[in-house]
Scaffold this active site. Structure first.
Site, short mmCIF file in Angstrom:
data_model
loop_
_atom_site.label_atom_id
_atom_site.label_comp_id
_atom_site.label_asym_id
_atom_site.label_seq_id
_atom_site.Cartn_x
_atom_site.Cartn_y
_atom_site.Cartn_z
N ASN A 1 0.86 -1.19 0.00
CA ASN A 1 0.00 0.00 0.00
C ASN A 1 0.90 1.24 0.00
O ASN A 1 1.71 1.42 0.90
CB ASN A 1 -0.89 -0.06 1.25
CG ASN A 1 -1.83 1.13 1.34
OD1 ASN A 1 -1.43 2.26 1.09
ND2 ASN A 1 -3.07 0.89 1.70
N HIS B 1 0.90 6.24 1.89
CA HIS B 1 1.61 7.21 2.74
C HIS B 1 2.83 7.82 2.09
O HIS B 1 3.42 8.75 2.65
CB HIS B 1 1.87 6.60 4.12
CG HIS B 1 0.56 6.32 4.80
ND1 HIS B 1 -0.37 7.32 5.01
CD2 HIS B 1 -0.02 5.17 5.23
CE1 HIS B 1 -1.46 6.79 5.56
NE2 HIS B 1 -1.27 5.49 5.70
N HIS C 1 -5.63 3.69 -1.75
CA HIS C 1 -6.96 4.06 -1.23
C HIS C 1 -7.26 5.50 -1.64
O HIS C 1 -6.61 6.43 -1.18
CB HIS C 1 -6.93 3.93 0.31
CG HIS C 1 -8.24 4.20 0.98
ND1 HIS C 1 -8.39 4.12 2.35
CD2 HIS C 1 -9.46 4.55 0.50
CE1 HIS C 1 -9.64 4.42 2.68
NE2 HIS C 1 -10.31 4.69 1.57
N ARG D 1 -9.35 8.21 -0.94
CA ARG D 1 -10.32 8.62 0.08
C ARG D 1 -11.18 9.75 -0.45
O ARG D 1 -10.76 10.53 -1.30
CB ARG D 1 -9.61 9.06 1.36
CG ARG D 1 -8.90 7.92 2.08
CD ARG D 1 -8.34 8.41 3.41
NE ARG D 1 -9.40 8.55 4.38
CZ ARG D 1 -9.65 7.68 5.36
NH1 ARG D 1 -8.90 6.62 5.53
NH2 ARG D 1 -10.65 7.89 6.19
N ARG E 1 -7.02 12.89 0.93
CA ARG E 1 -5.94 13.35 1.81
C ARG E 1 -4.58 12.77 1.43
O ARG E 1 -3.56 13.32 1.79
CB ARG E 1 -6.26 13.03 3.28
CG ARG E 1 -6.20 11.57 3.61
CD ARG E 1 -6.39 11.32 5.08
NE ARG E 1 -7.75 11.57 5.51
CZ ARG E 1 -8.29 11.03 6.61
NH1 ARG E 1 -7.56 10.24 7.38
NH2 ARG E 1 -9.54 11.26 6.94
N GLU F 1 -8.72 0.63 -3.24
CA GLU F 1 -9.53 0.69 -2.01
C GLU F 1 -10.44 1.90 -2.07
O GLU F 1 -9.99 3.00 -2.40
CB GLU F 1 -8.62 0.88 -0.80
CG GLU F 1 -8.22 -0.37 -0.13
CD GLU F 1 -7.44 -0.06 1.13
OE1 GLU F 1 -7.79 0.89 1.85
OE2 GLU F 1 -6.47 -0.76 1.38
N THR G 1 -8.36 3.66 8.52
CA THR G 1 -9.57 2.85 8.48
C THR G 1 -9.67 2.09 9.79
O THR G 1 -8.95 1.14 10.02
CB THR G 1 -9.51 1.88 7.27
OG1 THR G 1 -9.14 2.64 6.13
CG2 THR G 1 -10.85 1.23 7.03
N GLU H 1 -11.20 -9.27 3.21
CA GLU H 1 -9.93 -8.92 3.83
C GLU H 1 -10.21 -8.73 5.31
O GLU H 1 -11.04 -7.91 5.70
CB GLU H 1 -9.36 -7.64 3.21
CG GLU H 1 -8.05 -7.25 3.89
CD GLU H 1 -7.20 -6.28 3.08
OE1 GLU H 1 -7.28 -6.28 1.84
OE2 GLU H 1 -6.45 -5.53 3.72
N HIS I 1 -3.71 -4.48 7.77
CA HIS I 1 -3.82 -3.26 8.58
C HIS I 1 -2.91 -3.37 9.80
O HIS I 1 -3.07 -4.26 10.63
CB HIS I 1 -5.25 -2.95 9.04
CG HIS I 1 -5.46 -1.47 9.23
ND1 HIS I 1 -5.00 -0.78 10.32
CD2 HIS I 1 -5.99 -0.54 8.41
CE1 HIS I 1 -5.28 0.50 10.18
NE2 HIS I 1 -5.86 0.69 9.03
N1 PXP Z 1 -5.92 -3.17 4.09
C1 PXP Z 1 -6.87 -2.20 4.11
C2 PXP Z 1 -8.25 -2.57 3.68
C3 PXP Z 1 -6.54 -0.89 4.51
O1 PXP Z 1 -7.50 0.06 4.54
C4 PXP Z 1 -5.23 -0.59 4.85
C5 PXP Z 1 -4.85 0.81 5.22
O2 PXP Z 1 -5.13 1.69 4.18
C6 PXP Z 1 -4.27 -1.62 4.78
C7 PXP Z 1 -4.65 -2.90 4.43
C8 PXP Z 1 -2.84 -1.38 5.10
O3 PXP Z 1 -2.69 -0.99 6.43
P1 PXP Z 1 -1.31 -0.41 6.92
O4 PXP Z 1 -1.05 0.83 6.12
O5 PXP Z 1 -1.53 -0.15 8.36
O6 PXP Z 1 -0.27 -1.48 6.66
#
Ligand code: PXP
Length: 248
Positions: free
Chosen positions: A9, A12, A45, A47, A51, A72, A103, A153, A196
């Protein structure tokens, strides 16, 4: 055991970029590096408040990626239109609250079954694998299966938080619940993903669940990249996942 896919992901990277309103660091560049480092997919994602990831990032990811994009999004009409325009490999439906930092919980599928069934049908018809992000809860999993999702998930955030807070009894109970619910979801014919909050310290037990096919990991990897670089950070996560999978 089947190969465990790693979805990286890159949200960030965009968070850091947007902190200064600059063009860098570019999340698409990070996604291409992640591909080179062995990521099996890229997760982003979009959003509602934009952001981190922007519409333009999604356009560019769709054009640039050779691995599957996991898009996402919240279950809104606007996001559905965007997903139908791009037709990403996978769409992961997540709950979204404007005031949350991330999330926070899983999607409430059981109470919104009818609306969600109608919402995901066109996405599935367009060829997207529809994934639903939920807590490890039997009622939510059953509802996800009923509405026709291909994937669930499971939210590993609570497990990771308990670990960080050194609440080990609660952590182990949550892990047991995740293990049991992975098997349950699989028994209903759902493909099981998880993610997550996962880190080097928390990934192994989840990677070892035989029913889990994919982990989606972002925040920790992007943070670790500051110290080691993105490719080594992903390679280390991959190594830990493979070792857990092999039972070593
Ligand atoms: N899976 C989903 C559905 C998420 O919303 C997120 C965070 O955007 C992640 C995985 C990844 O989480 P993290 O960034 O904490 O590793």
């Amino acid at each position: 055991m089947q190969h465990l896919r790693l979805g990286v992901n890159i949200d960030h990277v965009a968070t850091v970029r947007n902190a200064r309103g600059s063009a860098y660091p570019d999340p698409v560049r990070a996604a291409k590096l992640a591909e080179e480092a062995g990521a099996d997919g890229i997760t982003a994602h979009l959003r509602e408040d934009r952001r981190h990831i922007t519409d333009d990032d999604i356009e560019r990811l769709v054009a640039a990626l050779t691995v599957p994009l996991n898009f996402e999004m919240a279950a809104t009409d606007e996001m559905q239109r965007i997903a139908l325009r791009h037709r990403p490999h996978a769409v992961c439906i997540v709950p979204e609250k404007r005031e949350e930092r991330t999330t926070e919980g899983g999607l409430e599928v059981a109470r919104e079954e009818n609306r969600l069934a109608h919402f995901i049908a066109p996405l599935a018809e367009a060829g997207c694998r529809v994934s639903i992000f939920i807590a490890a809860d039997a009622a939510q999993i059953e509802a996800a299966a009923r509405i026709g999702a291909a994937v669930v998930e499971l939210h590993t955030g609570a497990y990771c938080d308990f670990h960080a807070e050194e609440k080990f009894a609660e952590r182990d109970a949550e892990l047991a619940r995740l293990r049991e619910m992975s098997a349950f979801a699989h028994s209903l014919g759902l493909e099981v993903h998880a993610g997550h909050g996962l880190t080097y310290d928390t990934v192994a037990p989840v990677a070892a669940f035989p029913e889990v096919r994919e982990l989606n990991i972002g925040h920790f990897l992007i943070g670790e990249a500051i110290f080691t670089g993105l490719k080594p950070a992903i390679a280390e996560m991959r190594r830990l996942m493979d070792a857990a999978r092999a039972g070593t």
